[in-house]
Design a protein around this motif. Structure first.
Motif, mmCIF file in Angstrom:
data_model
loop_
_atom_site.group_PDB
_atom_site.id
_atom_site.type_symbol
_atom_site.label_atom_id
_atom_site.label_comp_id
_atom_site.label_asym_id
_atom_site.label_seq_id
_atom_site.Cartn_x
_atom_site.Cartn_y
_atom_site.Cartn_z
ATOM 1 N N LEU A 99 1.062 6.226 -7.022
ATOM 2 C CA LEU A 99 -0.143 6.977 -7.398
ATOM 3 C C LEU A 99 0.126 8.467 -7.337
ATOM 4 N N GLN A 100 0.807 8.923 -6.300
ATOM 5 C CA GLN A 100 1.151 10.341 -6.172
ATOM 6 C C GLN A 100 2.049 10.780 -7.331
ATOM 7 N N ASP A 101 3.017 9.943 -7.690
ATOM 8 C CA ASP A 101 3.922 10.269 -8.795
ATOM 9 C C ASP A 101 3.207 10.247 -10.146
ATOM 10 N N ILE A 154 1.429 11.296 -15.585
ATOM 11 C CA ILE A 154 2.706 10.833 -16.137
ATOM 12 C C ILE A 154 2.557 9.350 -16.472
ATOM 13 N N ASP A 155 2.528 9.059 -17.766
ATOM 14 C CA ASP A 155 2.208 7.712 -18.221
ATOM 15 C C ASP A 155 3.227 6.673 -17.734
ATOM 16 N N ARG A 156 4.500 7.030 -17.710
ATOM 17 C CA ARG A 156 5.532 6.084 -17.261
ATOM 18 C C ARG A 156 5.298 5.686 -15.802
ATOM 19 N N GLN A 157 4.927 6.662 -14.978
ATOM 20 C CA GLN A 157 4.649 6.382 -13.568
ATOM 21 C C GLN A 157 3.354 5.571 -13.417
ATOM 22 N N ARG A 158 2.373 5.901 -14.243
ATOM 23 C CA ARG A 158 1.111 5.145 -14.202
ATOM 24 C C ARG A 158 1.366 3.693 -14.576
ATOM 25 N N SER A 180 0.827 -1.219 0.000
ATOM 26 C CA SER A 180 0.000 0.000 0.000
ATOM 27 C C SER A 180 0.855 1.259 0.000
ATOM 28 N N HIS A 181 1.894 1.272 0.809
ATOM 29 C CA HIS A 181 2.767 2.457 0.853
ATOM 30 C C HIS A 181 3.391 2.705 -0.516
ATOM 31 N N ASP A 182 3.921 1.649 -1.139
ATOM 32 C CA ASP A 182 4.533 1.788 -2.463
ATOM 33 C C ASP A 182 3.499 2.229 -3.494
ATOM 34 N N GLU A 235 -10.113 8.629 -4.679
ATOM 35 C CA GLU A 235 -10.767 7.371 -4.295
ATOM 36 C C GLU A 235 -9.750 6.226 -4.287
ATOM 37 N N ALA A 236 -8.882 6.180 -5.293
ATOM 38 C CA ALA A 236 -7.844 5.137 -5.340
ATOM 39 C C ALA A 236 -6.932 5.247 -4.122
#
Length: 195
Positions: free
Chosen positions: A52-54, A110-114, A45-47, A178-179
């Motif tokens: 998600l933030q990135d 940011i697609d790479r992060q997603r 969850s932390h990761d 929500e995520a």
């Protein structure tokens, strides 16, 4: 002194021995299949929250406050049953993956992060599926039907919300929040799978 009588069915001992051996192997297989989840449970969850933030920084413009279009009774997630917690976590992750893998995410994400977030979720999902498949060899029980239906209804509502708002950056920001909340719920659920 009387000699003990031999078994009436000589194959009974071999059937009993095979049954006990099968149960021992099933237990060992389940333990080994699920043991690799314990360290991941603690950090997943932390990761995920960091990824998600990135992935999804706040939208570039101010968004009007959306009324919460979708509600979920989070008390349905309260369980001490490790199998139910793992199954619920799997269901939630599958729903989140389906939404977050949409090609309609906003331009400022940011697609790479997603993609890193999706890969992270997919790996954990595969581990959960493997663990649950081994556990299902011993138990065919299912989670509460109302929980499953409530999750389906809730995530269907989120997908409809995105469509109704033309996949706008503000609608996606609502989904991101929500995520975020769901990853916190997953942290609580995976705490129930650690033994």
């Amino acid at each position: 002194m009387a000699v003990p009588a031999g078994p009436r069915h000589p194959h009974a001992y071999s059937i009993l021995l095979l049954t006990l051996l099968y149960k021992a192997l099933a237990t060992a297989t389940t333990a080994s299949a699920c043991s690799h989840l314990r360290p991941q449970d603690a950090t997943f969850s932390h990761d995920s929250l960091q990824l998600l933030q990135d992935t999804a920084p706040s939208p570039p413009q101010l968004c009007p406050q959306h009324n919460a279009p979708c509600s979920f009774n989070h008390t349905l997630l309260d369980t001490n049953n490790t199998r139910q917690a793992a199954k619920t976590t799997l269901d939630v992750l599958q729903h989140l993956f389906k939404i977050l893998s949409s090609p309609s995410t906003p331009d400022h994400w940011i697609d790479r992060q997603r993609q890193s977030l999706l890969n992270h979720m997919q790996r954990y999902t595969q581990h959960l599926e493997q663990c649950l498949a081994h556990r299902d060899m011993r138990s065919h029980t299912r989670g509460p039907r109302n929980l499953h239906l409530s999750l389906n209804k809730y995530f269907s509502c989120l997908r409809t919300f995105l469509q109704d708002n033309n996949y706008s950056a503000c609608a996606w920001d609502y989904i991101r929040r929500e995520a975020h909340d769901w990853f916190l719920h997953i942290h609580n659920l995976t705490g129930n799978t650690r033994t």
